[in-house]
Write a protein that holds these residues in place. Structure first.
Motif, PDB file in Angstrom:
ATOM      1  N   VAL A  41      -5.816   2.446   0.582  1.00  0.00           N
ATOM      2  CA  VAL A  41      -5.426   1.108   1.032  1.00  0.00           C
ATOM      3  C   VAL A  41      -4.053   1.161   1.704  1.00  0.00           C
ATOM      4  O   VAL A  41      -3.826   0.586   2.761  1.00  0.00           O
ATOM      5  N   ASN A  42      -3.164   1.912   1.072  1.00  0.00           N
ATOM      6  CA  ASN A  42      -1.794   2.012   1.568  1.00  0.00           C
ATOM      7  C   ASN A  42      -1.755   2.669   2.949  1.00  0.00           C
ATOM      8  O   ASN A  42      -0.929   2.321   3.787  1.00  0.00           O
ATOM      9  N   MET A  43      -2.649   3.608   3.175  1.00  0.00           N
ATOM     10  CA  MET A  43      -2.678   4.269   4.482  1.00  0.00           C
ATOM     11  C   MET A  43      -3.125   3.306   5.570  1.00  0.00           C
ATOM     12  O   MET A  43      -2.843   3.519   6.745  1.00  0.00           O
ATOM     13  N   GLY A  44      -3.837   2.261   5.172  1.00  0.00           N
ATOM     14  CA  GLY A  44      -4.319   1.313   6.168  1.00  0.00           C
ATOM     15  C   GLY A  44      -3.282   0.281   6.573  1.00  0.00           C
ATOM     16  O   GLY A  44      -3.344  -0.253   7.676  1.00  0.00           O
ATOM     17  N   VAL A  45      -2.330  -0.009   5.692  1.00  0.00           N
ATOM     18  CA  VAL A  45      -1.374  -1.066   6.014  1.00  0.00           C
ATOM     19  C   VAL A  45      -0.199  -0.501   6.795  1.00  0.00           C
ATOM     20  O   VAL A  45       0.021   0.701   6.836  1.00  0.00           O
ATOM     21  N   GLY A  46       0.539  -1.394   7.388  1.00  0.00           N
ATOM     22  CA  GLY A  46       1.695  -0.965   8.161  1.00  0.00           C
ATOM     23  C   GLY A  46       1.699  -1.662   9.512  1.00  0.00           C
ATOM     24  O   GLY A  46       0.991  -2.652   9.716  1.00  0.00           O
ATOM     25  N   GLU A  47       2.513  -1.143  10.402  1.00  0.00           N
ATOM     26  CA  GLU A  47       2.647  -1.767  11.719  1.00  0.00           C
ATOM     27  C   GLU A  47       1.318  -1.759  12.462  1.00  0.00           C
ATOM     28  O   GLU A  47       0.998  -2.672  13.205  1.00  0.00           O
ATOM     29  N   TYR A  48       0.554  -0.711  12.237  1.00  0.00           N
ATOM     30  CA  TYR A  48      -0.744  -0.580  12.886  1.00  0.00           C
ATOM     31  C   TYR A  48      -1.800  -0.650  11.793  1.00  0.00           C
ATOM     32  O   TYR A  48      -1.976   0.288  11.027  1.00  0.00           O
ATOM     33  N   GLU A  49      -2.478  -1.810  11.671  1.00  0.00           N
ATOM     34  CA  GLU A  49      -3.430  -1.999  10.574  1.00  0.00           C
ATOM     35  C   GLU A  49      -4.722  -1.213  10.816  1.00  0.00           C
ATOM     36  O   GLU A  49      -5.259  -1.225  11.926  1.00  0.00           O
ATOM     37  N   ILE A  50      -5.184  -0.549   9.789  1.00  0.00           N
ATOM     38  CA  ILE A  50      -6.457   0.163   9.879  1.00  0.00           C
ATOM     39  C   ILE A  50      -7.280  -0.214   8.649  1.00  0.00           C
ATOM     40  O   ILE A  50      -6.728  -0.279   7.550  1.00  0.00           O
ATOM     41  N   SER A  51      -8.553  -0.467   8.819  1.00  0.00           N
ATOM     42  CA  SER A  51      -9.355  -0.844   7.652  1.00  0.00           C
ATOM     43  C   SER A  51      -9.567   0.384   6.766  1.00  0.00           C
ATOM     44  O   SER A  51      -9.632   1.510   7.263  1.00  0.00           O
ATOM     45  N   ARG A  77       0.829   9.064   8.048  1.00  0.00           N
ATOM     46  CA  ARG A  77       0.775   8.411   6.734  1.00  0.00           C
ATOM     47  C   ARG A  77       0.290   9.313   5.609  1.00  0.00           C
ATOM     48  O   ARG A  77       0.757   9.187   4.487  1.00  0.00           O
ATOM     49  N   LEU A  78      -0.644  10.211   5.899  1.00  0.00           N
ATOM     50  CA  LEU A  78      -1.204  11.025   4.815  1.00  0.00           C
ATOM     51  C   LEU A  78      -0.144  11.853   4.083  1.00  0.00           C
ATOM     52  O   LEU A  78      -0.105  11.841   2.849  1.00  0.00           O
ATOM     53  N   GLY A 317       6.312  -1.724  -1.932  1.00  0.00           N
ATOM     54  CA  GLY A 317       7.520  -1.702  -1.107  1.00  0.00           C
ATOM     55  C   GLY A 317       7.213  -1.832   0.371  1.00  0.00           C
ATOM     56  O   GLY A 317       7.968  -2.439   1.123  1.00  0.00           O
ATOM     57  N   ARG A 318       6.064  -1.282   0.782  1.00  0.00           N
ATOM     58  CA  ARG A 318       5.701  -1.356   2.201  1.00  0.00           C
ATOM     59  C   ARG A 318       5.153  -2.715   2.590  1.00  0.00           C
ATOM     60  O   ARG A 318       5.242  -3.116   3.753  1.00  0.00           O
ATOM     61  N   THR A 319       4.519  -3.397   1.650  1.00  0.00           N
ATOM     62  CA  THR A 319       3.831  -4.630   2.043  1.00  0.00           C
ATOM     63  C   THR A 319       4.607  -5.898   1.712  1.00  0.00           C
ATOM     64  O   THR A 319       4.476  -6.897   2.409  1.00  0.00           O
ATOM     65  N   ILE A 320       5.426  -5.876   0.665  1.00  0.00           N
ATOM     66  CA  ILE A 320       5.926  -7.139   0.128  1.00  0.00           C
ATOM     67  C   ILE A 320       6.907  -7.817   1.075  1.00  0.00           C
ATOM     68  O   ILE A 320       6.964  -9.044   1.143  1.00  0.00           O
ATOM     69  N   ALA A 321       7.678  -7.051   1.829  1.00  0.00           N
ATOM     70  CA  ALA A 321       8.662  -7.661   2.717  1.00  0.00           C
ATOM     71  C   ALA A 321       8.407  -7.233   4.153  1.00  0.00           C
ATOM     72  O   ALA A 321       9.327  -7.139   4.947  1.00  0.00           O
ATOM     73  N   ALA A 322       7.124  -6.943   4.495  1.00  0.00           N
ATOM     74  CA  ALA A 322       6.788  -6.457   5.832  1.00  0.00           C
ATOM     75  C   ALA A 322       7.337  -7.421   6.884  1.00  0.00           C
ATOM     76  O   ALA A 322       7.328  -8.635   6.660  1.00  0.00           O
ATOM     77  N   PRO A 323       7.859  -6.983   8.002  1.00  0.00           N
ATOM     78  CA  PRO A 323       7.888  -5.602   8.487  1.00  0.00           C
ATOM     79  C   PRO A 323       9.028  -4.750   7.915  1.00  0.00           C
ATOM     80  O   PRO A 323       9.102  -3.575   8.236  1.00  0.00           O
TER      81      PRO A 323
END
Lengths: 351, 389
Positions: A41-51, A77-78, A317-323
């Motif tokens: 799930v974590n690999m999918g989130v970020g500036e470039y969203e991937i399912s 990301r990996l 940490g990556r998602t809660i205050a994105a970006p």
């Protein structure tokens, strides 16, 4: 027929035997699956969203129809996700070893001066020796952790042997002196360098690549199995020094050896990810709830839970205050302390 | 004649045994104390029966009082010296002149009045109250390792200040102190209740570890805020190291009420703390209302440690160091120990400030770092030789 709580492995011709807690495989499987799911799930989130499905597909080498996925998932990301899992594993294992060793449920690499030693070296190199190659800072930090731990051990040792209580209190004292010097360096440094050093002092796996991963993986591959083999010695040590002596354990040497493994794990983690506190403290406590106090089950479970905690913290940490990104070292402290307090409270009530 | 000699020796034997007893495990301590108290009472009773003159005791008290006066004199001299040192050295006579007949046109008088005098006053006050707070905490918890820095109170105050600067955009030193206070109070309560959980109440180890944990928590929060906010970092980093430079008389005046109340409360606790340091049961047996003593001591500690942090930022190890040194000189009678700690703490911090200014001229080492570098080895020494198991 009565079921025993252990699975015993005793090969006929090999000169070793293993006793594994019956709960370990089940708990290990569940925690491992959780780690895997959160990582995906974590690999999918970020500036470039991937399912998540595309992430799995990319990992398995299948086409997803977007050529960028390969770069983002595999190269960017990996390694970060794998590294955070390994760091968590190392910290959890190290914490379990230290708690078993000192027979104190509050022992943790961050309290015992190991992290401060590493942090001090890194801060001095970042701020005072300004063009010190960044590549070598982890190595130097690791050396700092080793020196701090060595100093702790030497100072706590005196005629008649070492004592867990002295070990831990001297660790606290060294840690305080180390942080004073760190503070001094922080007050005189250039503000940009100071900020860079501060990020490192909070602990983060931001921007780690395959190079970092491969630098760290051997430590885990060697030290974690060593820790598992030490587990049964820890069981004897845990019964108290006299009992352990009676059981035929060379207490002094065994303690030094376990301390060394724990410091190697903690030092290597600090070197690669900065000072991440509380993972080593919390993971063993949760593990004790899940599989009991036997160290053969406790040490591996604590490692797995450490990985889970750190991977989850990184995700939060990556998602809660994105970006914006919050360093995972901070997330572990923020979720760690209240959790720990409630646990202590319940523990006190049941007593 | 023989009896007089014996009477002189009794306090020292008693002191050293109790001192040693305090560093053994809890069980042994209780056993030892019981034995000790029985012994001491027996001896005291025999002595009281055979000698009706209380002479030796009075003489000891007189010696202690003279010692205290001498120490105060020394403190004043060193404070004057501290004012003399600096970028421009000022003659002692000028210092006195600036105090007692101030000349507004003289630059030297101006420097003394606005820069150097507040600085040395802050150093003396902070040193005194930190040492008092340390002595109270050590006596109350019977923990030789108690100190406002080690028990996390200062890191809580630091977090309070950083939060204040970041979220309430507070810029003045005087307003920092309110938040430092709040932070100190919250963490003091938290650490004590956390350290008292489980069996055996607040043992040294549990308190120290609870303090270390809260410190870790507060400081990671603090550094997280500072990472996200460079401006705050720049404003606060010197404060975080603990320094007595750049304070004005107004700040001292603001914190004076807390300091005075805290000090009065602390000094009034002398008798009770002496009893408490023998163990809570013993203290109760001697007629102390231990619950009240604890509450008053806690208020005193929060007032003292809080205003110390508000004045000078987090300064570690002073509260640990001074009571131990003073115990070697005056023994364990808190009625004397507390005033001695106040003077000794003031002396030590003023000297540490001078060291920090002189050692790498023209730069300055913050006084908090100097005390940590002096106190850290002392702490380790204490642990190394006093912790048996």
């Amino acid at each position: 027929m009565k079921t025993f709580p252990w699975i015993t492995v005793r090969p006929k011709h090999a000169r070793f035997s293993l006793r594994i807690d019956r709960r370990l495989p089940k708990v290990g499987l569940i925690v491992g699956l959780l780690v895997l799911v959160i990582m995906i799930v974590n690999m999918g989130v970020g500036e470039y969203e991937i399912s998540p499905f595309d992430v799995v597909k990319t990992l398995l080498g299948m086409e997803t129809g977007d050529p960028q996925h390969v770069l983002i998932v595999r190269t960017l990301r990996l390694p970060r996700m794998l590294l955070s899992a390994l760091v968590g594993l190392a910290l959890g294992t190290s914490g379990a070893l230290l708690q078993g060793l000192t027979r104190n449920p509050l022992a943790d690499p961050s309290i015992m001066g190991i992290n401060t030693g590493a942090g001090l070296v890194a801060v001095v190199l970042t701020i005072l020796v300004r063009n010190f190659p960044a590549r070598w800072i982890p190595v130097a930090a690791f050396a700092g952790a080793l020196v701090a731990a060595g100093l702790m051990y030497v100072l706590a040792w005196r005629k008649g042997g070492d004592s867990p209580m002295r070990l831990i209190l001297i660790g606290v004292g060294l840690s305080a002196v180390g942080s004073a010097v760190t503070t001094l360096v922080i007050t005189i440094g250039n503000i940009y360098d100071v900020q860079r050093a501060m990020i490192w002092l909070t602990g983060s796996v931001y921007g780690r690549s395959w190079v970092d991963f491969w630098a760290f993986a051997p430590w885990v591959a060697i030290a974690v199995p060593l820790a598992w083999f030490q587990a049964r010695q820890l069981n004897s040590l845990h019964l108290g020094e006299d009992v352990a002596l009676g059981l035929g354990v060379n207490v002094g040497r065994q303690r030094a050896w376990i301390l060394f493994v724990a410091v190697a794990l903690a030092g290597a983690s600090v070197a690669v990810a900065g000072v991440i506190s509380f993972v080593g403290l919390i993971a063993p406590h949760v593990a004790r709830r899940l599989v009991g106090t036997d160290h053969t089950g406790l040490v591996p479970t604590a490692g797995m839970l450490g990985a889970l905690l750190l991977v989850a913290s990184d995700w939060i940490g990556r998602t809660i205050a994105a970006p914006n990104e919050i360093p995972c070292g901070l997330v572990t402290a923020v979720i760690g302390v209240p959790f720990f307090l409630t646990m202590l409270y319940q523990h006190a009530k049941t007593k | 004649m023989k009896l007089n000699v014996a009477a002189k020796f009794i306090p020292t034997v008693e002191q050293s045994t109790i001192f040693r007893a305090k560093h053994l495990g809890v069980g042994r301590v209780i056993a030892l104390k019981k034995r000790l108290i029985d012994g001491v009472t027996n001896v005291a009773v025999t002595l009281a029966q055979s000698t009706s003159q209380p002479k030796p005791k009075r003489r000891a008290a007189a010696a202690l009082a003279i010692g205290l006066l001498l120490a105060t004199g020394l403190l004043l001299v060193i404070m004057t010296l501290s004012i003399n040192f600096g970028a421009t050295d000022v003659a002692p006579s000028t210092v006195w002149a600036s105090l007692f007949n101030y000349d507004a046109t003289s630059t030297q008088h101006l420097i003394i009045r606005t820069l150097r005098m507040p600085r040395v006053l802050v150093a003396a006050i902070v040193g005194a109250i930190l040492a008092l707070a340390g002595a109270i905490m050590q006596g109350l918890t019977r923990n030789p390792l108690a100190d406002a820095g080690l028990l996390g109170i200062e890191s809580g105050a630091a977090l309070g200040v950083v939060l204040a600067i970041t979220f309430f955009e507070i810029k003045t030193l005087n307003l920092y102190s309110i938040f430092a206070f709040a932070g100190a109070a919250v963490t003091a309560v938290l650490v004590y209740s956390l350290g008292s959980l489980g069996r055996g109440g607040p043992t040294p180890l549990k308190l120290t570890l609870a303090g270390a944990m809260i410190t870790a928590f507060c400081s990671s929060f603090t550094s997280a805020i500072l990472i996200l906010n460079q401006q705050t970092l720049d404003e606060v980093r010197l404060w975080l190291a603990g320094t007595v430079a750049g304070r004005d008389l107004g700040l001292i005046a603001d914190s004076l009420p807390y300091v005075v109340v805290g000090t009065v409360l602390a000094l009034s606790l002398g008798r009770s703390l002496t009893a408490m340091s023998l163990g809570e049961d013993v203290a109760r047996g001697l007629g102390q209302r231990t619950g009240w003593v604890k509450v008053i001591a806690a208020i005193a500690v929060v007032l003292l440690a809080g205003s110390a942090v508000a004045l000078a930022g987090p300064i570690g190890f002073l509260g640990l160091l001074v009571p131990h040194i003073m115990r070697f000189i005056v023994g364990i009678d808190y009625r004397w120990l507390l005033p001695y700690c106040a003077i000794g703490g003031a002396l030590l911090l003023v000297v540490a400030d001078i060291i920090g200014r002189v050692i790498v001229r023209p730069m300055e080492i913050p006084v908090g770092v100097v005390t940590a570098l002096l106190g850290g080895p002392m702490f380790i020494y204490l642990v190394r030789w006093r912790v048996q198991r």
